[in-house]
Design an enzyme around this catalytic site. Sequence first.
Site, short mmCIF file in Angstrom:
data_model
loop_
_atom_site.label_atom_id
_atom_site.label_comp_id
_atom_site.label_asym_id
_atom_site.label_seq_id
_atom_site.Cartn_x
_atom_site.Cartn_y
_atom_site.Cartn_z
N SER A 223 0.89 -1.28 0.24
CA SER A 223 0.03 -0.08 -0.05
C SER A 223 0.93 1.35 0.08
O SER A 223 1.74 1.40 -0.80
CB SER A 223 -1.05 -0.07 1.15
OG SER A 223 -1.75 0.99 1.21
N GLU A 349 -8.92 -5.76 -4.07
CA GLU A 349 -8.52 -4.49 -3.17
C GLU A 349 -9.67 -3.73 -2.40
O GLU A 349 -9.43 -3.19 -1.26
CB GLU A 349 -7.61 -3.70 -4.06
CG GLU A 349 -6.41 -4.33 -4.53
CD GLU A 349 -5.21 -4.51 -3.70
OE1 GLU A 349 -5.25 -4.22 -2.35
OE2 GLU A 349 -4.04 -4.96 -4.20
N HIS A 448 -7.65 -5.61 0.29
CA HIS A 448 -6.40 -4.76 0.42
C HIS A 448 -5.92 -5.56 1.60
O HIS A 448 -6.59 -5.53 2.85
CB HIS A 448 -6.72 -3.54 0.34
CG HIS A 448 -5.62 -2.74 0.24
ND1 HIS A 448 -4.71 -2.34 -0.52
CD2 HIS A 448 -5.05 -1.72 1.17
CE1 HIS A 448 -3.54 -1.50 -0.49
NE2 HIS A 448 -3.93 -1.03 0.89
#
Length: 533
Positions: A223, A349, A448
């Site tokens: 990320s 995600e 995610h």
Amino acid sequence: MSERTQVSRRTWMTSAAAAAGVLAVSSAARAAGAGVATPVVQTSHGPVRGRVEDGVNAFRGIRYGAPPIGALRFRPPQPPAKWSKVFEADTFGAAAMQTPGADAPKTEEHSEDCLFLNVWSAGLDAKKRPVMVWLHGGGFWEGAAGRPTYYGDHFARDGVVLVSVNHRLNVFGFAQLPDSWGPAYKSSGLAGMLDIVLALQWVKANIARFGGDPNNVTIFGESGGGAKVSLLLGMPPAKGLFHRAIIQSGAGLNAAPRDYAQTLGGALTDVLGVKAGDVAALGAVDAKTIFDSQKAAVEKAKGAAKAGFLTDGFVPSIDGQALPRGPFTPGPQPWIADVPLLIGTNRDEMTLFLANAPAVINQTDAEFEKGVRDAAPAKADQIIAVLRAAHPGATPGDLTIAFQTAKTFWIDSVTLAERKLSQPAPVWMYRMDWDKSPALGGKLKAAHAMELSFVFSTHDNIRFFVGPGDGPNRMAAQMHPAWVAFAKTGNPQTANLPNWPRYDTVRRQTMIFNLESKVESDPQGDLRRLMGA
């Protein structure tokens, strides 16, 4: 990531807060202070002593930079003062100032003084193990290296020296002051990234004393951490400090433009009532006052530039020096030509941010279509058709999540990989599809951050997120060794994975991690062709 997306993430995290808090705190409590003392290691700044935990030498909270406070606020980091008394490295150092999240252990401390790193190693000897340097997620606003998902003991047992880093975030790490502040602040918008460079310099100078090889260093992050890896690949000060790179769900092609960043920095000093060049006054402002002034500064600077993913607000910006341009805009810098890259995303995600949002859950077909048309007007009809064909029976909200996943994470990762292929070093691409987490009523799917504990093999630390059963064990048994292999050889191939060819623009071979992993050629090719750069 937009402020609205951050709020959505925190909204989801609240639903898991009770379980997260209990497990995170218990894991932290088990780790902190456990085991017997390690031998003393003499670093370039002073002696340190960690703890031996289940056969692994663990060092927590080693200071690698001077406190970035007072006259050093917003400026490039400086080495710490040397010490002679043995430092007991048995407790994680403070993380950057931030709004505490539900996923943070209750023992986690936050401070403007946050330049600390952690080391896990199987031996304090001369074996020259490969080194992996972990950069945590949380965008450029939050996160910490000492969370239970990121413990490095499994990497250490598998022959890797794992280093994790805290550094300045948000306004403290990325406030670009205007030129009127003089040359000392030319790169203030990259202070948090320069912290990481200083940590990598520490690794180069010291890691051999912890059993690591300073000539085999892999940087990796997820990320916002993946975006930090992307930026390091374009920063001259980081040249030669790492040799391989892994970007997980955070490809960063560009950075905030300097004019916007300076406008925002000027808005901050206006809100604080500090005149240009008054270093003493700036250093005297209470840190919480600065932290609390971020929103007002962003509002004041609105309209200075178009917001973008990881390029709006207090984020890294182009300074023409430490970051001459976007790291992959228009392409990679020449000095990373021999740096192999492993890059990928998770299939779903955006469920982490949107799966529990009423506006998405209750979305109509017309609202889904409008969202696509607003984002991609020239190809909206084709994209809508491809998404519906790829997800038969999906709700409009599910289709929006699929579109936003591609737009926000996947396409940039493919684009970065394509641009890196202009150089000779190999590129490997993956996608993580495991979707059996029971969290949020099973809505997360391959969300995610879902791959993180599989990469670290720390899934038992966060069962509230990945769920019970053997699935997480099987995922970790595939992903963790692949990351270890990449650190050791520059190739993620292992005996327990199918043949994993290098990525190229002809076949686009991509490892699909799942209970039964497989390689696919150009997954979602129709969507890629419509949405790609």
